[in-house]
Write a protein that holds these residues in place. Structure first.
Motif, PDB file in Angstrom:
ATOM      1  N   GLY A   3       0.818  -1.314   0.005  1.00  0.00           N
ATOM      2  CA  GLY A   3      -0.201   0.309  -0.033  1.00  0.00           C
ATOM      3  C   GLY A   3       0.775   1.124  -0.088  1.00  0.00           C
ATOM      4  N   LEU A   4       0.763   2.077  -0.863  1.00  0.00           N
ATOM      5  CA  LEU A   4       1.404   3.358  -1.111  1.00  0.00           C
ATOM      6  C   LEU A   4       0.596   4.161  -0.724  1.00  0.00           C
ATOM      7  CD1 LEU A   4       4.157   4.735  -2.065  1.00  0.00           C
ATOM      8  CD2 LEU A   4       2.822   5.296  -4.083  1.00  0.00           C
ATOM      9  N   ILE A   5       1.096   5.149   0.363  1.00  0.00           N
ATOM     10  CA  ILE A   5       0.017   5.930   1.125  1.00  0.00           C
ATOM     11  C   ILE A   5       0.674   7.233   0.963  1.00  0.00           C
ATOM     12  CG2 ILE A   5      -1.032   4.473   2.783  1.00  0.00           C
ATOM     13  CD1 ILE A   5       0.644   5.714   5.166  1.00  0.00           C
ATOM     14  N   GLN A   6      -0.200   8.322   0.762  1.00  0.00           N
ATOM     15  CA  GLN A   6       0.130   9.760   0.697  1.00  0.00           C
ATOM     16  C   GLN A   6      -0.819  10.576   1.594  1.00  0.00           C
ATOM     17  OE1 GLN A   6       0.023  10.554  -3.473  1.00  0.00           O
ATOM     18  NE2 GLN A   6       2.136  10.030  -3.893  1.00  0.00           N
ATOM     19  N   LEU A  28      -4.374   9.072   0.672  1.00  0.00           N
ATOM     20  CA  LEU A  28      -4.501   8.415  -0.578  1.00  0.00           C
ATOM     21  C   LEU A  28      -4.016   7.072  -0.531  1.00  0.00           C
ATOM     22  CD1 LEU A  28      -5.375   8.158  -3.434  1.00  0.00           C
ATOM     23  CD2 LEU A  28      -3.338   9.210  -4.043  1.00  0.00           C
ATOM     24  N   LEU A  29      -4.636   5.811  -0.507  1.00  0.00           N
ATOM     25  CA  LEU A  29      -3.913   4.527  -0.625  1.00  0.00           C
ATOM     26  C   LEU A  29      -3.952   3.896  -1.890  1.00  0.00           C
ATOM     27  CD1 LEU A  29      -2.998   1.984   0.825  1.00  0.00           C
ATOM     28  CD2 LEU A  29      -5.614   1.329   0.903  1.00  0.00           C
ATOM     29  N   LEU A  30      -2.930   3.547  -2.391  1.00  0.00           N
ATOM     30  CA  LEU A  30      -2.998   2.804  -3.952  1.00  0.00           C
ATOM     31  C   LEU A  30      -2.650   1.604  -3.480  1.00  0.00           C
ATOM     32  CD1 LEU A  30      -0.779   5.388  -5.881  1.00  0.00           C
ATOM     33  CD2 LEU A  30      -3.270   5.452  -5.658  1.00  0.00           C
ATOM     34  N   LEU A  31      -3.387   0.637  -3.702  1.00  0.00           N
ATOM     35  CA  LEU A  31      -3.244  -0.879  -3.064  1.00  0.00           C
ATOM     36  C   LEU A  31      -2.700  -1.951  -4.251  1.00  0.00           C
ATOM     37  CD1 LEU A  31      -3.629  -2.657  -0.702  1.00  0.00           C
ATOM     38  CD2 LEU A  31      -6.145  -2.992  -1.349  1.00  0.00           C
ATOM     39  N   GLY A  32      -1.708  -2.625  -4.040  1.00  0.00           N
ATOM     40  CA  GLY A  32      -1.183  -3.589  -4.936  1.00  0.00           C
ATOM     41  C   GLY A  32      -1.389  -4.873  -4.514  1.00  0.00           C
ATOM     42  N   VAL A  33      -1.743  -5.871  -5.064  1.00  0.00           N
ATOM     43  CA  VAL A  33      -2.285  -7.232  -4.708  1.00  0.00           C
ATOM     44  C   VAL A  33      -1.474  -8.295  -5.408  1.00  0.00           C
ATOM     45  CG1 VAL A  33      -3.889  -9.018  -4.218  1.00  0.00           C
ATOM     46  CG2 VAL A  33      -4.536  -6.596  -4.039  1.00  0.00           C
ATOM     47  N   GLU A  34      -0.679  -8.917  -4.722  1.00  0.00           N
ATOM     48  CA  GLU A  34       0.300 -10.038  -5.364  1.00  0.00           C
ATOM     49  C   GLU A  34      -0.209 -11.445  -5.184  1.00  0.00           C
ATOM     50  OE1 GLU A  34       4.874  -8.148  -4.590  1.00  0.00           O
ATOM     51  OE2 GLU A  34       3.774  -8.457  -2.796  1.00  0.00           O
ATOM     52  N   ARG A  35       0.195 -12.150  -6.030  1.00  0.00           N
ATOM     53  CA  ARG A  35      -0.558 -13.435  -6.213  1.00  0.00           C
ATOM     54  C   ARG A  35      -0.460 -14.394  -4.894  1.00  0.00           C
ATOM     55  NH1 ARG A  35       4.686 -15.095  -9.417  1.00  0.00           N
ATOM     56  NH2 ARG A  35       5.887 -16.311  -7.874  1.00  0.00           N
ATOM     57  N   ASP A  36       0.450 -14.413  -3.977  1.00  0.00           N
ATOM     58  CA  ASP A  36       0.441 -15.171  -2.550  1.00  0.00           C
ATOM     59  C   ASP A  36      -0.125 -14.601  -1.660  1.00  0.00           C
ATOM     60  OD1 ASP A  36       1.576 -17.184  -3.988  1.00  0.00           O
ATOM     61  OD2 ASP A  36       3.460 -16.392  -3.463  1.00  0.00           O
ATOM     62  N   ASP A  37      -0.800 -13.066  -1.883  1.00  0.00           N
ATOM     63  CA  ASP A  37      -1.525 -12.498  -0.883  1.00  0.00           C
ATOM     64  C   ASP A  37      -2.710 -13.243  -0.062  1.00  0.00           C
ATOM     65  OD1 ASP A  37       0.376 -10.507  -0.870  1.00  0.00           O
ATOM     66  OD2 ASP A  37      -0.626  -8.988  -2.042  1.00  0.00           O
ATOM     67  N   THR A  38      -3.096 -12.750   1.163  1.00  0.00           N
ATOM     68  CA  THR A  38      -4.358 -13.352   1.830  1.00  0.00           C
ATOM     69  C   THR A  38      -5.032 -12.474   2.544  1.00  0.00           C
ATOM     70  OG1 THR A  38      -2.975 -13.744   3.848  1.00  0.00           O
ATOM     71  CG2 THR A  38      -2.848 -15.716   2.138  1.00  0.00           C
ATOM     72  N   ARG A  39      -5.939 -12.768   3.184  1.00  0.00           N
ATOM     73  CA  ARG A  39      -6.850 -11.874   3.775  1.00  0.00           C
ATOM     74  C   ARG A  39      -6.210 -11.460   5.030  1.00  0.00           C
ATOM     75  NH1 ARG A  39     -13.506 -12.987   3.660  1.00  0.00           N
ATOM     76  NH2 ARG A  39     -13.724 -12.976   1.606  1.00  0.00           N
ATOM     77  N   LEU A 142       5.614   3.458   1.728  1.00  0.00           N
ATOM     78  CA  LEU A 142       5.136   2.348   0.937  1.00  0.00           C
ATOM     79  C   LEU A 142       5.131   1.297   2.442  1.00  0.00           C
ATOM     80  CD1 LEU A 142       4.721   0.320  -1.311  1.00  0.00           C
ATOM     81  CD2 LEU A 142       7.126  -0.059  -1.202  1.00  0.00           C
ATOM     82  N   LEU A 143       3.790   1.002   2.522  1.00  0.00           N
ATOM     83  CA  LEU A 143       3.591   0.014   3.419  1.00  0.00           C
ATOM     84  C   LEU A 143       3.436  -1.433   2.948  1.00  0.00           C
ATOM     85  CD1 LEU A 143       0.523   1.814   5.532  1.00  0.00           C
ATOM     86  CD2 LEU A 143       3.131   1.846   5.936  1.00  0.00           C
TER      87      LEU A 143
END
Length: 147
Positions: A3-6, A28-39, A142-143
């Protein structure tokens, strides 16, 4: 999950020329999800987002979180945050989640965010969006939530 936060004084997102979400002061949160991500990773990232201290207190120190300043959150899905940029001059997306998984986790994240925070706006998943913002500071972090 990334998560990129501004920290912003205002931000908005438009699709096809129409504003679909906006906030005043907040994140502002820009959220990127990767293939092995989970809840579970989404929950960790959400906790960080809501508790990350990036707003100034009375002594002008970054000691307050978005809730403590009564700020909003504008959450935008951003596929390109999952890019591998370590080699070459073109990003690779082999680590990005499939569209179905990315949408599922984005929707889960937003639902949890709305349940925990009173002022939330969003873009439209997978749409061509135009994001406008006034970055306050500028302050950008970047979180990451890793297993």
């Amino acid at each position: 999950m990334r998560g990129l936060i501004q920290r912003v004084s205002q931000a908005s997102v438009a699709v096809d020329g129409e504003c679909v979400g906006s906030i005043d002061q907040g994140l502002l949160l820009l959220l990127g999800v990767e293939r092995d991500d989970t809840r579970e990773q989404a929950d960790k990232l959400l906790h960080k987002l809501l508790h990350y201290r990036v707003f100034a207190d009375a002594d002008d120190k970054m000691n307050l979180n978005v809730g403590e300043v009564d700020g909003g959150v504008l959450a935008i899905s951003q596929f390109t945050l999952a890019a591998d940029t370590r080699k070459g001059l073109r990003p690779g997306f082999s680590s990005a989640a499939s569209p179905a998984l990315a949408e599922e986790l984005y929707d889960y994240f937003v639902a949890q965010l709305k349940a925990q925070h009173p002022r939330v706006a969003t873009g439209i998943f997978a749409a061509n969006m135009q994001v406008s913002l006034t970055n306050d500071g500028p302050v950008t972090f970047l979180l990451e939530a890793r297993p």
